[in-house]
Design an enzyme around this catalytic site. Sequence first.
Site, PDB file in Angstrom:
ATOM      1  N   TYR A   1      10.940  29.310  64.445  1.00  0.00           N
ATOM      2  CA  TYR A   1      10.078  29.656  63.297  1.00  0.00           C
ATOM      3  C   TYR A   1       9.554  31.080  63.464  1.00  0.00           C
ATOM      4  CZ  TYR A   1       5.627  29.501  60.582  1.00  0.00           C
ATOM      5  OH  TYR A   1       4.576  29.752  59.741  1.00  0.00           O
TER       6      TYR A   1
HETATM    7  N1  LIG Z   1      -1.374  27.422  55.906  1.00  0.00           N
HETATM    8  C1  LIG Z   1      -1.396  28.184  56.988  1.00  0.00           C
HETATM    9  O1  LIG Z   1      -2.291  28.121  57.834  1.00  0.00           O
HETATM   10  C2  LIG Z   1      -0.306  29.190  57.226  1.00  0.00           C
HETATM   11  C3  LIG Z   1      -0.422  30.027  58.358  1.00  0.00           C
HETATM   12  C4  LIG Z   1       0.567  30.964  58.564  1.00  0.00           C
HETATM   13  C5  LIG Z   1       1.632  31.078  57.694  1.00  0.00           C
HETATM   14  N2  LIG Z   1       1.709  30.237  56.621  1.00  0.00           N
HETATM   15  C6  LIG Z   1       2.865  30.392  55.747  1.00  0.00           C
HETATM   16  O2  LIG Z   1       2.405  30.349  54.409  1.00  0.00           O
HETATM   17  C7  LIG Z   1       3.374  29.706  53.586  1.00  0.00           C
HETATM   18  C8  LIG Z   1       2.745  28.554  52.821  1.00  0.00           C
HETATM   19  O3  LIG Z   1       2.155  27.660  53.734  1.00  0.00           O
HETATM   20  P1  LIG Z   1       1.448  26.302  53.244  1.00  0.00           P
HETATM   21  O4  LIG Z   1       0.520  25.914  54.325  1.00  0.00           O
HETATM   22  O5  LIG Z   1       0.971  26.473  51.872  1.00  0.00           O
HETATM   23  O6  LIG Z   1       2.709  25.320  53.315  1.00  0.00           O
HETATM   24  P2  LIG Z   1       3.201  24.136  52.345  1.00  0.00           P
HETATM   25  O7  LIG Z   1       4.017  23.243  53.202  1.00  0.00           O
HETATM   26  O8  LIG Z   1       2.099  23.554  51.569  1.00  0.00           O
HETATM   27  O9  LIG Z   1       4.252  24.914  51.446  1.00  0.00           O
HETATM   28  C9  LIG Z   1       3.941  25.618  50.272  1.00  0.00           C
HETATM   29  C10 LIG Z   1       4.744  25.017  49.148  1.00  0.00           C
HETATM   30  O10 LIG Z   1       6.146  25.104  49.414  1.00  0.00           O
HETATM   31  C11 LIG Z   1       6.745  23.873  49.021  1.00  0.00           C
HETATM   32  N3  LIG Z   1       7.995  23.627  49.740  1.00  0.00           N
HETATM   33  C12 LIG Z   1       8.137  23.202  51.016  1.00  0.00           C
HETATM   34  N4  LIG Z   1       9.438  23.086  51.311  1.00  0.00           N
HETATM   35  C13 LIG Z   1      10.126  23.445  50.218  1.00  0.00           C
HETATM   36  C14 LIG Z   1      11.503  23.522  49.906  1.00  0.00           C
HETATM   37  N5  LIG Z   1      12.446  23.216  50.806  1.00  0.00           N
HETATM   38  N6  LIG Z   1      11.874  23.923  48.651  1.00  0.00           N
HETATM   39  C15 LIG Z   1      10.924  24.243  47.731  1.00  0.00           C
HETATM   40  N7  LIG Z   1       9.608  24.170  47.971  1.00  0.00           N
HETATM   41  C16 LIG Z   1       9.209  23.788  49.205  1.00  0.00           C
HETATM   42  C17 LIG Z   1       5.690  22.822  49.307  1.00  0.00           C
HETATM   43  O11 LIG Z   1       5.925  21.657  48.523  1.00  0.00           O
HETATM   44  C18 LIG Z   1       4.423  23.541  48.933  1.00  0.00           C
HETATM   45  O12 LIG Z   1       4.114  23.349  47.569  1.00  0.00           O
HETATM   46  C19 LIG Z   1       4.518  29.289  54.510  1.00  0.00           C
HETATM   47  O13 LIG Z   1       5.521  30.276  54.477  1.00  0.00           O
HETATM   48  C20 LIG Z   1       3.868  29.243  55.874  1.00  0.00           C
HETATM   49  O14 LIG Z   1       4.792  29.474  56.918  1.00  0.00           O
HETATM   50  C21 LIG Z   1       0.769  29.295  56.370  1.00  0.00           C
END
Ligand SMILES: NC(=O)c1ccc[n+]([C@@H]2O[C@H](COP(=O)([O-])OP(=O)(O)OC[C@H]3O[C@@H](n4cnc5c(N)ncnc54)[C@H](O)[C@@H]3O)[C@@H](O)[C@H]2O)c1
Length: 298
Positions: free
Chosen positions: A162
Amino acid sequence: MGILEERADLAGKVAIVIGGAGGLGRAVSLDLARAGVDVALCDIDVDAITETEALLIGIGVRHIARQVDVMDLAALGAFFVDFDQTFDRLDILVNVVGGSTWLDFGDTSRETWDRDLRKNLVYVIHSTFEGVSRIRAAGRGGSIVNFTTIEASRARPGAAVYAAAKAGVENFGRSLAVELAPENIRVNTVAPDNTPTPHMATITPPARFRPTGSRTDLRPRAARMQIPMGRTGTTEDVSNCVLFLASDLARYVTGTTVRPDGGTWASGGWINWPGIGFSPSPPNPILERLFPDPDAPG
Ligand SMILES: NC(=O)c1ccc[n+]([C@@H]2O[C@H](COP(=O)([O-])OP(=O)(O)OC[C@H]3O[C@@H](n4cnc5c(N)ncnc54)[C@H](O)[C@@H]3O)[C@@H](O)[C@H]2O)c1
């Protein structure tokens, strides 16, 4: 119109948000819509799509919301063709989807490596390729914002693939930013740290990679020490950064990373020990408890 709206110049633009229905993606879709941007989103989660679509209808912008698994590149391509049926210009592309397998490297496999790379890096390249051709065709420049993570530029034991994929996203964007700058197409990344979303609550890392283990109730307390600003992020903290990068407020900003992380990346391992202050090493009482015999090996 106030100075911020005037300088941001977002109203009337068109955005695609990949993964725009849940978690951080929903906050981005809704905030863009509140700023007057038409939104085309895709996501894998049908319930989240339905809920977000209802909210977009309430805001009153033009929108489409489709179910797509971005790891299926043919389906992702078809979403862009679908977009063309409704919208005749693209100004903003936000690639939000991402997520990790959290395992000892020895317990991972070709399948988990493949999933992590496809979910975090490969689709971003495809989506950006499709987005650039449409932004270019409109001829007005535009903004691409890709989601990475603090772990794109520091270690993440237990999620090395990742971390590698997200580092790839960051340098993909940096290189593309230079290539596209003469066309006024900007490419930047947003690198959050710990921002609770429904998805995060479901993740239970192997205990040795997180001191609080599965005790999600302890994570905010850990944040008071780990995050210099003393709290985890909110979805709005992150979407604010996307709004900035998408807007003309950032019209001279490209090839860079904005970090909604409360200072964690900058702190580089310095912990705010209660009653003691910032130190990269544990306080003496903890060291004495952990290592009672100073002459013991190891
Ligand atoms: N939340 C955090 O603390 C955090 C920290 C660092 C980085 N991030 C990054 O931020 C981004 C969003 O994170 P999040 O916590 O909102 O995650 P999340 O899992 O809620 O994903 C965001 C959205 O993407 C959708 N999704 C997941 N897999 C999918 C697929 N295969 N096809 C289409 N849609 C898909 C989910 O349904 C969700 O609506 C990611 O790239 C994550 O790596 C998040």
